[in-house]
Each structure stands twice: as C-alpha cells, then as structure tokens.
Write an enzyme that holds these catalytic residues in place. Structure first.
Site, PDB file in Angstrom:
ATOM      1  CG  ASP A 137      41.449  -4.149  76.129  1.00  0.00           C
ATOM      2  OD1 ASP A 137      40.954  -4.869  75.241  1.00  0.00           O
ATOM      3  OD2 ASP A 137      40.782  -3.361  76.799  1.00  0.00           O
ATOM      4  CE1 TYR A 221      34.743   2.185  79.163  1.00  0.00           C
ATOM      5  CE2 TYR A 221      34.211   0.188  77.920  1.00  0.00           C
ATOM      6  CZ  TYR A 221      33.901   1.112  78.913  1.00  0.00           C
ATOM      7  OH  TYR A 221      32.752   0.971  79.638  1.00  0.00           O
ATOM      8  CG  ASP A 428      64.757 -12.663  91.906  1.00  0.00           C
ATOM      9  OD1 ASP A 428      63.910 -11.756  92.023  1.00  0.00           O
ATOM     10  OD2 ASP A 428      65.570 -12.727  90.963  1.00  0.00           O
TER      11      ASP A 428
END
Length: 519
Positions: A137, A221, A428
């Site tokens: 999605d 949805y 990092d």
C-alpha cells in the site's frame, strides 16, 4: 468485491480483455453462485435517521485559551518537544529532527527522521484469484496520494490546526489536498498519581499528548495514522484500521473455512494480515547509536538454592547487536522481549547504563506465508520484527524502490542491503520496525469494520535524571471542567484529619497500625 469472474491478462495498450477466468467453487454442487440481494447498510441515510441512537448526550472539547503548541511554517513546538513536519507522495506524513528539552534546559536530539516506509497485505486463501492479493500500500499506491482531505468529515475533534499539502498528479501538475494533516492536543488519562494513606493527600496529574495525524483510504480499507508525543518523553505511533472488508460471494452450500469467515449469508471475508514497516533514523544525543535486545528470563537456579531460595528470581539479559547479521530479531512474548536504542558513549550517572529509548510493539505480527512464496520474497522485511542497518541515503524503502509484483527477484530492498555483513554498533544507524495485525475477520467487522489498532512505542530508559514530567501542573476541576454526573461539582473527598465526623485520635491510631503491619 462480489464478482464471480476475474479478468486475466488484459492488454491495457490495446484496451482489450485477453481472457476471463471463472472462479471455481469448492465443495459445492453449484458451478456459479446465485448473487445474494440482501442489503447491508451502514450510512445514516441507508440505515434511516429514525433508527439511529437517540440517547447520546453531547461531549464538548474546549480550549478557551487556545492551544499549547506553536507552529512556524513546518516546525512545531509543544511543551518540551520540537520537531519538523514533512509530507511526500509515498510515505505521507514524515516527522524529522525530534528534540526534547531536558529539565536543565538542554535540548537533546532523539530522532533524525521517522516515517511509515512500507506495508504489505498478504491474504491466506491459496486459490485463484485470492493468491494475487498481496498489495504494497505504500510502494504501489502511495500513502500521500491516498490521503483524505479532513474537510470531508469530523475526523479530528477539539481545537485543530490543519496543514494543507501539495503533491504532483500523474501529469506532473500541482495537486492540492486541503486539511491533509491534523494537529491537536488531547487528554491521555493519568500521567501519574499517588495518594498518601497517612494523611489522605492525593496528587493527581493528567497526561496530555500532541497528536499529528492523517488518514488514508486504500481501496476498501481506511487507515488512521497517528503520531503521539507525551509530556514524559514518550513517542507512540498508532495505526487504526477500519473501512470495508475485502469480500467474495460463495455458493449457497459453500463454506468459507478454513481460509475465511462468513460474515453475512454467502459473503466470505478472507483471512489476511496488515504488516507495516517503520523506518526510524535515531539520533540519541548524537548520530552514533547502537541497538540492544532485552529479554526477561527466569533464573535457572532451583528453588532452595541460596541465590533463589523461594524460586522468585527473574532478571533482564541484554545483548547489544554488533552486525547486521545479529540485528535481525523477532518479538518473543515468552521472554517479554523489547529493544533499546542506546548511545554507548553517554553513560547515565546513576543507572551506570547507556542512555536510551525502549522499543515495544503493540501488534507483533510477522509474515505468515512461507519462504519461497511470492509475497514472502517480495516482502521479506516483514519476516522480522526488527532490523538494523547502517545509514545510507538511498536506502529508504524496505521492499525496494519499485514494488512491482511481477518479479520477486527484481529488487528485494532490505534483505539485499544486508547481504554483506556490516557493523551497526556505535554507528549512524537506521532501525526498521515491523508491526501489524493478523486479521481473522469477525461478523462484527461487517458491513463496516470498527477500528482495530496496532503500533509501537518509544519510551525513555535511563535517558533523563528522573521523571521529566514532574513539573506538569496538577489537575483540578477548573482545568478539566469535570463534574460528577449527579452533583454540580466533583464530589468532595473526606480528610482524615480535618473532618469533624471522625475522631482524629482513633483515625491516627488506625493508620499507625497500618504502618506497623506494612513494616
């Protein structure tokens, strides 16, 4: 989707249908089902306004002196928080440069960037056409493109600040979505409370949180996506899934089990998952961080051992991830597993541990389809609850930049990035958190689904020198406008020392005896 046929391989360029497949029935005498004609309304005009509940009294949320946050362009200050709000076509809402002002006034960085980087919705039915239901999605549809304009409904309540967003449409022209982002404050229950049993003095502080949200509609949805910031330094992310189930028509004698639930006569809702992956780029007191896994274990020593005399011993064990191979973890309820993002170069003066934030999941589902399946190989990021990788500017989407379902080996994203072992300790780093719902539909989810929630929480662990919210003013009737339902004001509490109906000597003696018993 109440269709009985599936269009196969349409030629989009020629605008021709190449073939039509008839869905096969299972354990049925029918080749084609009769279409059920019953209505299943949920809109007020369909249900009928006369049939709506009439015993609800209004709840009013007022802030007569305005809001407690300040917005300058895309930057927001609220309480001791400061952050930047962004938005793009794919991830939708993005939060950057999150800082918290400590009790001594020091501004401490917590996160550089966080956003919902991907989600996949695999369905568990192994038959045509349901095997194709595995939408990405974020990567395929784009949360930004699917974002609602909140002018269209009462999605937020209280005193609201809205932000518009501008995206580009398919032609590259500006596309304006008014009121796409909602920013407001809301009551969040108790922050802390204690009642001293010696003098009956009660100190109560209610919690307030800042909410930054947007709502997306992806086909059937709808997802409410909420960032919460609390006064005690906690950050929370919540997904509220609602909308309409993906349904299919059965023949009159056909059963949905074991891959679905019959939610209305002949209406099958297939079992599926909603799996989300959050990209969190931490910056706890600096850009070099590590991640530790915490399991709470029961002592292996037997009952009666000098170090476990009554058998009650349990304790946490901590493992700091060194490499990308180690930093792949799955939630474990039996061991109460959590994770900590820590800064090993900064040791707390009292706890003697690195300062950190704890990661907990609310919805610890991971991928159920098997390795080797199309959806597993395309969404391998969802097979783990946590991954840690070194920061790289172009590694933004765990399913790969292109989420085309046609070729599982085209771009695997996160698993590809860690094929070579890399150091993630005191570096990092980026954390990838998978959470979600395994949805076995209920009849109560039809015709429209009540919200079901999942998410994660970041909570400070040995980061501050104490509760950073002790300076929040106590709550009272005037600040909350609360009153008893059957009295004009909050019910008065009796004082153990001041009320004339009690003998103070007897009352004091009673609480002294409680002290003795507790000692």
């Amino acid at each position: 989707m109440h269709a009985n046929t599936l269009i196969r391989k349409p030629d989009v360029n020629a605008k021709q249908v190449v073939g039509i497949e008839i869905i096969k029935r299972r354990n049925s005498k029918h080749k084609r089902p009769m279409i059920p004609l019953a209505n299943h309304p949920f809109l007020p005009e369909q249900v009928g306004y006369d049939n709506l509940r009439k015993d609800l009294k209004p709840i009013e949320i007022t802030q007569p002196h305005g809001v407690s946050f300040t917005i300058r362009g895309q930057e927001i200050d609220w309480q001791k928080w400061n952050m930047h709000i962004g938005f793009n076509y794919r991830e939708g809402l993005v939060i950057r440069n999150v800082n918290y002002r400590d009790m001594d006034g020091t501004v401490r960085p917590i996160l550089y960037r966080m956003a919902l980087a991907e989600m996949v919705v695999p369905y568990g039915n192994p038959y045509e056409p349901h095997i194709r239901k595995m939408a990405f999605d974020v990567g395929e549809y784009g949360l930004g493109y699917q974002t609602n304009s909140l002018e269209l409904g009462c999605d937020c309540v209280g005193r609201i600040h809205y932000m518009d967003v501008v995206l580009s449409d398919m032609k590259g022209d500006p596309w304006h979505i008014p009121s796409a982002i909602c920013i407001h404050e809301e009551d969040a229950g108790l922050l802390f409370k204690h009642t001293d049993y010696r003098n009956n003095k009660s100190h109560v502080v209610r919690s307030r949180r800042l909410v930054i949200s947007h709502i997306v509609t992806v086909a059937n949805y709808d997802y409410g996506l909420y960032y919460y910031f609390y006064q005690d330094g906690t950050i929370q992310y919540e997904v509220k899934a609602t909308g309409e189930l993906n349904t299919h028509v059965l023949a009159e004698d056909e059963d949905a089990a074991p891959f679905g639930t019959i939610v209305a006569p002949q209406i099958d809702a297939q079992h599926h998952q909603h799996l989300f992956n959050m990209r969190i780029d931490p910056m706890l007191d600096g850009i070099y961080n590590s991640v530790a896994e915490l399991d709470v274990v029961v002592s292996e020593l037997p009952v009666g051992h000098p170090d476990n005399m009554v058998g009650n011993s349990f304790y946490p064990i901590t493992k700091v991830f060194n490499t990308t191979n180690e930093a792949q973890s799955i939630a474990c309820g039996e061991r109460n597993r959590t994770w900590k993002i820590i800064n090993e170069s900064k040791i707390h003066p009292w706890a003697k541990q690195p300062v950190g934030f704890k990661v907990t999941l609310q919805g610890n589902s991971t991928m159920l389809p098997k390795p080797g399946s199309v959806v597993y190989e395309r969404a391998r990021f969802a097979s783990k609850s946590l991954w840690v990788t070194p920061f790289k500017q172009d590694q933004m989407f765990p399913g790969g930049f292109y989420c085309c379902q046609s070729d599982p080996n085209a771009n695997l994203g996160l698993p590809t990035w860690i094929q070579e072992t890399q150091n993630v300790r005191d570096k990092d780093i980026v954390c990838w958190i998978t959470f979600g719902l395994t949805h076995i539909p209920r009849v109560e989810d039809f015709p429209i689904m009540p919200t079901e929630s999942c998410g994660w929480t970041l909570k400070p662990v040995n980061f501050f020198l104490g509760n950073p919210a002790v300076d929040v003013p106590p709550s009272d009737k005037s600040s909350t406008k609360s009153q008893s339902a059957d009295m004009p004001c909050c019910r008065t509490k009796y004082s153990r020392t001041a009320d004339s109906d009690f003998n103070s000597t007897i009352w004091t003696d009673f609480w002294d005896s409680v002290d003795r018993d507790r000692r």
